[in-house]
Design a protein around this motif. Structure first.
Motif, PDB file in Angstrom:
ATOM      1  N   ALA A  33       0.918  -1.444  -0.015  1.00 53.42           N
ATOM      2  CA  ALA A  33      -0.049   0.133  -0.088  1.00 53.42           C
ATOM      3  C   ALA A  33       1.005   1.285   0.066  1.00 53.42           C
ATOM      4  CB  ALA A  33      -0.879  -0.010   1.217  1.00 53.42           C
ATOM      5  N   ARG A  37       1.021   3.819  -3.069  1.00 53.47           N
ATOM      6  CA  ARG A  37       0.721   5.435  -3.155  1.00 53.47           C
ATOM      7  C   ARG A  37       1.834   6.256  -3.348  1.00 53.47           C
ATOM      8  NH1 ARG A  37      -3.733   4.790  -5.260  1.00 53.47           N
ATOM      9  NH2 ARG A  37      -5.483   4.047  -4.387  1.00 53.47           N
ATOM     10  N   VAL A 137       0.766  10.005   2.742  1.00 55.95           N
ATOM     11  CA  VAL A 137       0.183   8.481   2.827  1.00 55.95           C
ATOM     12  C   VAL A 137       0.714   7.975   3.913  1.00 55.95           C
ATOM     13  CG1 VAL A 137       1.278   6.172   1.786  1.00 55.95           C
ATOM     14  CG2 VAL A 137       0.671   8.023   0.056  1.00 55.95           C
ATOM     15  N   ARG A 139       0.705   9.574   6.624  1.00 61.06           N
ATOM     16  CA  ARG A 139      -0.173  10.010   7.802  1.00 61.06           C
ATOM     17  C   ARG A 139      -1.814   9.501   7.523  1.00 61.06           C
ATOM     18  NH1 ARG A 139      -1.955  10.581  12.377  1.00 61.06           N
ATOM     19  NH2 ARG A 139      -3.397  12.715  12.932  1.00 61.06           N
ATOM     20  N   ASP A 140      -1.990   9.783   6.362  1.00 61.55           N
ATOM     21  CA  ASP A 140      -3.569   9.512   5.962  1.00 61.55           C
ATOM     22  C   ASP A 140      -3.615   7.945   5.643  1.00 61.55           C
ATOM     23  OD1 ASP A 140      -4.131  12.194   6.597  1.00 61.55           O
ATOM     24  OD2 ASP A 140      -4.002  12.668   4.691  1.00 61.55           O
ATOM     25  N   LEU A 141      -2.983   7.206   5.366  1.00 59.80           N
ATOM     26  CA  LEU A 141      -3.021   5.802   4.868  1.00 59.80           C
ATOM     27  C   LEU A 141      -2.810   4.921   5.691  1.00 59.80           C
ATOM     28  CD1 LEU A 141      -4.001   3.626   2.792  1.00 59.80           C
ATOM     29  CD2 LEU A 141      -1.516   3.834   1.841  1.00 59.80           C
ATOM     30  N   CYS A 142      -1.673   5.095   6.278  1.00 62.02           N
ATOM     31  CA  CYS A 142      -0.838   4.456   7.527  1.00 62.02           C
ATOM     32  C   CYS A 142      -1.079   4.763   8.761  1.00 62.02           C
ATOM     33  CB  CYS A 142       0.580   4.324   7.047  1.00 62.02           C
ATOM     34  SG  CYS A 142       1.098   3.649   5.548  1.00 62.02           S
ATOM     35  N   ASP A 143      -1.848   5.925   8.985  1.00 60.80           N
ATOM     36  CA  ASP A 143      -2.278   6.398  10.307  1.00 60.80           C
ATOM     37  C   ASP A 143      -0.915   6.574  11.255  1.00 60.80           C
ATOM     38  OD1 ASP A 143      -4.341   7.527  11.836  1.00 60.80           O
ATOM     39  OD2 ASP A 143      -4.795   5.560  12.742  1.00 60.80           O
ATOM     40  N   ASP A 145       1.671   8.635  13.300  1.00 60.03           N
ATOM     41  CA  ASP A 145       1.679  10.089  13.878  1.00 60.03           C
ATOM     42  C   ASP A 145       2.920  10.915  13.534  1.00 60.03           C
ATOM     43  OD1 ASP A 145       3.749   9.501  15.588  1.00 60.03           O
ATOM     44  OD2 ASP A 145       2.468   8.832  17.330  1.00 60.03           O
ATOM     45  N   TYR A 146       2.977  12.380  13.632  1.00 57.92           N
ATOM     46  CA  TYR A 146       4.071  13.042  13.049  1.00 57.92           C
ATOM     47  C   TYR A 146       5.431  12.557  13.498  1.00 57.92           C
ATOM     48  CZ  TYR A 146       0.780  16.323  11.269  1.00 57.92           C
ATOM     49  OH  TYR A 146      -0.339  17.000  10.570  1.00 57.92           O
ATOM     50  N   ARG A 168      -1.382  17.714   1.541  1.00 53.14           N
ATOM     51  CA  ARG A 168      -3.009  17.302   1.525  1.00 53.14           C
ATOM     52  C   ARG A 168      -3.681  18.558   0.257  1.00 53.14           C
ATOM     53  NH1 ARG A 168      -3.962  16.694   7.720  1.00 53.14           N
ATOM     54  NH2 ARG A 168      -4.058  14.200   7.985  1.00 53.14           N
ATOM     55  N   ARG A 188      -9.027  -1.273   3.758  1.00 57.20           N
ATOM     56  CA  ARG A 188      -7.620  -0.605   3.603  1.00 57.20           C
ATOM     57  C   ARG A 188      -6.701  -1.664   4.068  1.00 57.20           C
ATOM     58  NH1 ARG A 188     -10.355   4.753   5.135  1.00 57.20           N
ATOM     59  NH2 ARG A 188     -10.008   3.995   7.294  1.00 57.20           N
ATOM     60  N   ASP A 191      -3.731   0.461   6.863  1.00 58.47           N
ATOM     61  CA  ASP A 191      -4.087   0.971   8.297  1.00 58.47           C
ATOM     62  C   ASP A 191      -3.066   0.451   9.002  1.00 58.47           C
ATOM     63  OD1 ASP A 191      -6.060   2.482   7.377  1.00 58.47           O
ATOM     64  OD2 ASP A 191      -7.783   1.177   7.816  1.00 58.47           O
TER      65      ASP A 191
ATOM     66  N   ASP B   3      -0.631  16.974  16.578  1.00 60.58           N
ATOM     67  CA  ASP B   3      -0.855  16.385  15.150  1.00 60.58           C
ATOM     68  C   ASP B   3      -2.189  16.682  14.544  1.00 60.58           C
ATOM     69  OD1 ASP B   3       1.541  15.239  15.764  1.00 60.58           O
ATOM     70  OD2 ASP B   3       0.931  13.039  15.696  1.00 60.58           O
ATOM     71  N   ARG B   6      -6.316  12.829  10.972  1.00 65.14           N
ATOM     72  CA  ARG B   6      -6.308  12.106   9.799  1.00 65.14           C
ATOM     73  C   ARG B   6      -7.069  12.701   8.826  1.00 65.14           C
ATOM     74  NH1 ARG B   6      -7.029   5.651   9.469  1.00 65.14           N
ATOM     75  NH2 ARG B   6      -5.946   5.099   7.666  1.00 65.14           N
ATOM     76  N   LEU B  10      -9.230  11.733   2.367  1.00 69.04           N
ATOM     77  CA  LEU B  10      -7.954  11.239   1.622  1.00 69.04           C
ATOM     78  C   LEU B  10      -7.709   9.983   2.074  1.00 69.04           C
ATOM     79  CD1 LEU B  10      -5.510  14.189   1.697  1.00 69.04           C
ATOM     80  CD2 LEU B  10      -6.774  13.130  -0.155  1.00 69.04           C
ATOM     81  N   VAL B  16      -5.967   1.103  -0.462  1.00 69.97           N
ATOM     82  CA  VAL B  16      -5.398   0.223  -1.626  1.00 69.97           C
ATOM     83  C   VAL B  16      -5.857  -1.082  -1.491  1.00 69.97           C
ATOM     84  CG1 VAL B  16      -3.305  -0.973  -2.632  1.00 69.97           C
ATOM     85  CG2 VAL B  16      -3.209   1.321  -1.738  1.00 69.97           C
TER      86      VAL B  16
END
Lengths: 192, 235
Positions: A33, A37, A137, A139-143, A145-146, A168, A188, A191, B3, B6, B10, B16
């Motif tokens: 994934a 991406r 990716v 952040r928003d796909l794998c979640d 943190d910073y 974004r 997904r 995640d 942070d 999320r 997006l 995927v």
């Protein structure tokens, strides 16, 4: 899951090949994934996924457990994808190579809206610099943190925040221009 | 730093689909296959390193044992000498008769070529009778006979009398000998088979008389003079 993966990673680091196999099988979708991406290309993503899995298998003996295995895994996968992206940039591109070209002929009609949406997502992602893509990716796909993203990308957290914010914005803009609605939900694999 | 949340929209776009089982298995198996040799190589490398380490350790061990053996032999020679010396309490069978000086000339022959031409001036000092009471003692000369103090050998006559006495003397036994303790920094090489030894004086300098046996049975007499070290062959 994390503890279990870390335990498996520890065993794999000690030479347990079965643990390594279980680990790779369990996280193959996540690795793919990220690569998919970050590269925004199906075939390149498979190549990068393979490279990342080999790198994990090869480097697992050096995994010391200080970070979570998934964080380390995402770092390896992201680096593999970014390396592939750099290699791709150096390669001469065929004139018709514009990404995932849809099949021609009667198969075109078989593409549903979900696939069309993905193609648009890939096209939108390609408008972003690779580093921005990776930050969004992760952040928003794998979640992640910073702090985790900063560790994966080896950049300061402020840079991560900046890249995510700008990435974004660019991605939303690209998707809006394509008139792409949010695709129907899928299971997904990225995640965390 | 807090942070940003999320972005679910997006997240939905970026989702995927999972790999199909065949592709996943292929990826996993290839990764395992590609690194299978790597899993073996470290073992080989470790074994290679271990082999080298063992070889190096063996070489070091051999060298160390050799050095220790040499040191032990050197010390052991002295120990043997001391042991022999302590066990030889037999009385001296030899009596050196200090004869009267004769007019015959005799020259001290320095062993070093620099002193080859040097000769001692004959004088009429007589050796002492102490030479007649030689006995094996604790001087480090093992079974060799201790001649004791043979007196002042500055004169040719005195040396001649000493040689005559040695010629007629019967020594109980002979023994290989390390004489480092006796002669100090004075080299005496090759180490001969010693018959007797004694102390003396030459021109006010301390000296040692060393009698050893040649391979042909004849006796060699050397005078080791100290301060500075000088070895003179009397015969």
């Amino acid at each position: 899951m994390r503890d279990d993966s870390d335990a498996l990673a520890a065993r794999a680091a000690g030479g347990d090949r079965h643990a390594l196999e279980v680990l790779l099988d369990r996280h193959a979708d996540r690795i793919h994934a990220v690569c998919r991406r970050v590269l925004a290309d199906r075939e390149d993503a498979l190549d990068a996924t393979q490279e990342a899995m080999i790198a994990i298998a090869r480097g697992i003996t050096r995994f010391d457990g200080r970070a979570a295995f998934t964080t380390w895994m995402y770092r390896v996968a992201t680096n593999a994808a970014l390396d592939e992206a750099r290699r791709k940039q150096r390669r001469p591109r065929p004139v018709d190579d514009v990404g995932d070209a849809p099949p021609t002929g009667s198969a075109v009609e078989q593409f549903d809206t979900q696939v069309d949406a993905r193609l648009d997502v890939d096209a939108a992602l390609r408008t972003l610099p690779a580093d921005f893509r990776a930050a969004v990716v992760l952040r928003d796909l794998c979640d992640l943190d910073y702090a985790e993203i900063a560790e994966v990308l080896q950049v300061p957290a402020g840079t991560v925040r900046s890249r995510i914010s700008r990435g974004r914005a660019l991605l939303h803009g690209a998707l809006s221009e394509s008139g792409n609605p949010a695709p129907p939900p899928v299971r997904r694999s990225g995640d965390g | 730093m807090v942070d940003d949340p999320r972005d679910d929209e997006l997240a939905t776009h970026l989702a995927v689909e999972p790999l199909d089982d065949l592709t996943r298995r292929r990826l996993v198996q290839r990764a395992l296959t590609e690194t299978a040799s790597d899993a073996v190589e470290p073992v080989r490398r470790d074994r290679s390193l271990l082999t080298r380490f063992v070889a190096a350790a063996a070489v070091l061990l051999v060298v160390a044992v050799g050095v220790v053996s040499l040191l032990t032999v050197a010390d052991g020679g002295n120990d043997t000498t001391v042991a022999g010396r302590k066990s030889s309490n037999q009385s001296v069978q030899t009596t050196l008769q200090a004869g009267s000086g004769s007019a015959a000339t005799e020259q001290l022959v320095p062993e070093s070529s620099a002193e080859a031409g040097a000769s001692a001036t004959a004088a009429d000092a007589a050796p002492t009778d102490a030479a007649s009471n030689g006995a094996a003692d604790a001087s480090g000369l093992g079974a060799a006979t201790n001649l004791g103090e043979v007196g002042d050998l500055s004169t040719r006559a005195a040396r001649r009398r000493l040689l005559a006495a040695i010629d007629t003397a019967t020594f109980s036994e002979s023994a290989p000998l390390g004489v480092g303790g006796l002669t100090g920094s004075c080299p005496l090489s090759p180490v001969p088979r010693f018959l007797a030894y004694g102390t003396a004086a030459v021109d006010g300098r301390d000296a040692f008389v060393v009698v050893n046996e040649r391979t042909d049975g004849s006796r060699r007499v050397r005078l080791v003079v100290t301060d500075p070290c000088e070895v003179r062959q009397l015969r």
